[in-house]
Design an enzyme around this catalytic site. Structure first.
Site, short mmCIF file in Angstrom:
data_model
loop_
_atom_site.label_atom_id
_atom_site.label_comp_id
_atom_site.label_asym_id
_atom_site.label_seq_id
_atom_site.Cartn_x
_atom_site.Cartn_y
_atom_site.Cartn_z
N ALA A 117 0.84 -1.20 0.00
CA ALA A 117 0.00 0.00 0.00
C ALA A 117 0.87 1.25 0.00
O ALA A 117 2.03 1.21 0.43
CB ALA A 117 -0.90 -0.01 1.23
N ALA A 160 2.60 2.22 3.10
CA ALA A 160 3.76 1.39 3.47
C ALA A 160 5.08 2.05 3.05
O ALA A 160 6.12 1.78 3.65
CB ALA A 160 3.63 0.01 2.85
N ARG A 208 1.03 -10.04 -3.26
CA ARG A 208 0.49 -11.14 -4.05
C ARG A 208 1.34 -11.35 -5.31
O ARG A 208 1.32 -12.40 -5.91
CB ARG A 208 -0.97 -10.86 -4.42
CG ARG A 208 -1.92 -11.12 -3.24
CD ARG A 208 -3.30 -10.58 -3.50
NE ARG A 208 -3.27 -9.13 -3.72
CZ ARG A 208 -4.33 -8.37 -4.01
NH1 ARG A 208 -5.51 -8.93 -4.12
NH2 ARG A 208 -4.19 -7.07 -4.18
N LYS A 227 -4.50 1.60 10.69
CA LYS A 227 -5.88 1.87 11.07
C LYS A 227 -6.70 2.15 9.82
O LYS A 227 -6.10 2.55 8.82
CB LYS A 227 -6.00 3.02 12.07
CG LYS A 227 -5.00 4.14 11.98
CD LYS A 227 -4.94 4.98 10.74
CE LYS A 227 -6.25 5.38 10.11
NZ LYS A 227 -6.05 5.86 8.72
#
Lengths: 365, 365
Positions: free
Chosen positions: B17, B20, B42, B105
């Site tokens: 993401a 990240a 993935r 979060k």
């Protein structure tokens, strides 16, 4: 300009409230526009002392009654700083005596009373204005320009306002007129909440909310007068406003206005931190930097200078309208009555929601 | 200090993401405390590219699955920036594999899911922390000191918080993971509202509200995900909190905290406007001047410098706790789990109030 060469509007002051000191100074700050010719109090000595201590012209008359001010043919306009519960009687009487009315807020205990006052003013053709000073600071239209800008601000989404001050002490909370049920039954809602509600309506171009819901909880004094409360206002177009007003918290005067592309905040909207300058802060099209570090562009501080304090500009605006009526036979300016009435309608709705266990109240104008 | 000479905590990152990138940089900023040894996606190519583009150590492994990261015995702790709907599965699995868990979060779709995550962490003796970065800025305890000061601030009366950003565009509002009902069903409430709720709880010393009432109206996207909403929180002691969160308004990050004797405001609480400095503004015992002109004292600007950005301080705090467990056999620090759970409980209550036509919801911890 005709206005510059015409006679100043001659004010009578009804009552010696503390706020009348500030407004008296304001009336005397623009001598071409306004002057004070009379003050009335229940005590003639108190009136005379007030006149002396506040630099009234030597010719100003001190009366031992409010009636005497209204009977004085030299008085063009009255400023009424009496407790709210006395507004209906004295504002109506003033209007009937053909005196223009500058009325301290909260203007009435409810919209029914205000309607009687407005009808009396309308029927006598006198100017009505409430004494919400910040409306007249030159910062106010600058802020309005910003939040009206489609690119820099965009659609209005949310407004939050706080006005509180700490009356500090059991004595005030029991005995000040602002918390006496027979004098100012609306308490903090009428006194401080008035400004927050006006700020929300101002930001919304005076569109009224659809419903108003008081927030749980409310603080009351022993006599049942509101000492702090809040509310949320729901608008037809989905925007959302909230406010909080209190006599029990530090002096705080905030408006936050959030738009699709911008954000405005002002931290001293009721009375500027400094008399001759007003700041506000504008963030437009703000984005996080790379890696969400910092933001661009930085918020802009906007500074608006003013030669006259906002209360003097209020008196000047009111006096200009009075002179148009007096000298040119103009109609009175209705916008101030409309804004005042909308504010009162929302005050009433918050009060009704509190009285009805925090149910949403439909706003009916 | 034992901590200074011990081994850095070895992180594995689960998912690539955007956030990240920022947290990876933060992990690498304190090499004595933390390093990155693995990333899983993935797609192994995506993982390898992410490692390369974000300055990972050459020895860091790129995996084509999240499982591989959890199976790697060199990984002490995982940072999980996956969409919220995947947190339950991967955080629980990580804990079972004895990996300490730094969880992005919103931590879960509801408190039931969070409880499963926390139980797994507890049962494995691993550290849990949510990635709410601003908690770790040195400004935060300075602000707390101020609002805890009886003289300068006094009793807490009201809190308001706003976090919004303008996702700007139909594309985001349809396709971003934060607005996909199967990925982040809580939308703006989970993403932006999380911070506002945390701010309110932080200001309240993590006392939970008694009831939570969502404000009318809420904006949803076509899939029914929340794009903007607000709520009011009512506390046992009468203080009142409100917040507004949105994906549809300008980037705005406000906390206003009103006390009996003071007022605190911060305008960039989520991510400071500048990386190495944080400001906040404190007004104490503010009074109007004579004739209600101006105020005294003027608001104070407080400036708190930081050598490391807040996200690096968060990683450092998390890593210190992990090392205490790893090297000294300490118990995990529970306060982060408790704060996280309280935040989630309030998020859930707001969601429940929205789902129940804006009825007040009792908060049950």
């Amino acid at each position: 300009m005709a206005a510059e060469t015409s006679t100043p509007v001659r004010f009578g002051i009804i009552g010696c409230a503390n706020i009348a000191r500030k407004v008296s100074r304001a009336i005397l700050l623009s001598p071409k526009y306004s002057t004070i010719v009379a003050i009335g109090s229940r005590s003639v000595d108190k009136a005379a002392a007030f006149a002396k201590n506040n630099g009234f012209p030597a010719s100003a008359k001190a009366y031992g009654s409010y009636d005497a001010v209204l009977e004085d043919p030299e008085v063009d306009a009255v400023y009424i700083p009496l407790p709210t519960s006395l507004h209906l009687q004295w504002a109506v009487l003033a209007a009937r005596k053909k005196k223009h009315v500058l009325l301290e807020k909260p203007v009435a205990l409810n919209v029914g009373q205000l309607d009687e006052i407005l009808a009396a003013c309308e029927s006598s053709g006198v100017q009505y204005m409430d004494a919400t000073m910040w409306m007249h600071h030159p910062r106010t239209p600058h802020m309005k320009d910003y939040i009206s800008d489609a690119h820099r601000f965009g659609q209005l989404k949310a407004v939050h306002s706080i006005f509180s001050y700490n009356c500090g002490g059991a004595e005030f909370l029991k005995n000040d007129i602002r918390v006496k049920p027979d004098l100012d039954a609306l308490g903090a809602l009428g006194d401080a909440g008035w400004y927050c509600i006006r700020a929300i309506l101002w930001a919304s171009d005076y569109q009224l909310p659809k419903t108003v819901t008081a927030l749980r909880d409310v603080e009351f004094n022993e006599a049942g007068v509101i000492l702090s409360c809040g509310a949320s206002l729901r608008f037809e177009d989905g925007k959302l406003a909230t406010f909080y007003c209190s006599f029990l918290s530090n002096l705080t005067m905030e408006i936050s206005v959030l738009g699709e592309n911008g954000f405005l905040r002002v931290h001293d909207f009721v009375i500027p931190f400094q008399e001759n300058v007003g700041q506000f802060y504008a963030n437009s099209n703000t984005k996080f930097g790379d890696l969400s570090i910092g933001v661009e562009p930085a918020p802009a501080e906007c500074i608006v200078k003013t030669d006259l304090p906002q209360e003097a500009l209020m008196v000047k605006e009111f006096s200009s309208l009075v002179r148009k009526i007096k000298e040119f036979g103009s109609e009175s300016e209705k916008k101030w009555a409309i804004i005042s009435r909308k504010t009162q309608v929302v005050v009433d709705a918050v009060k009704a929601s509190i009285d009805k266990d925090f149910q949403p109240i439909d706003v009916v104008y």
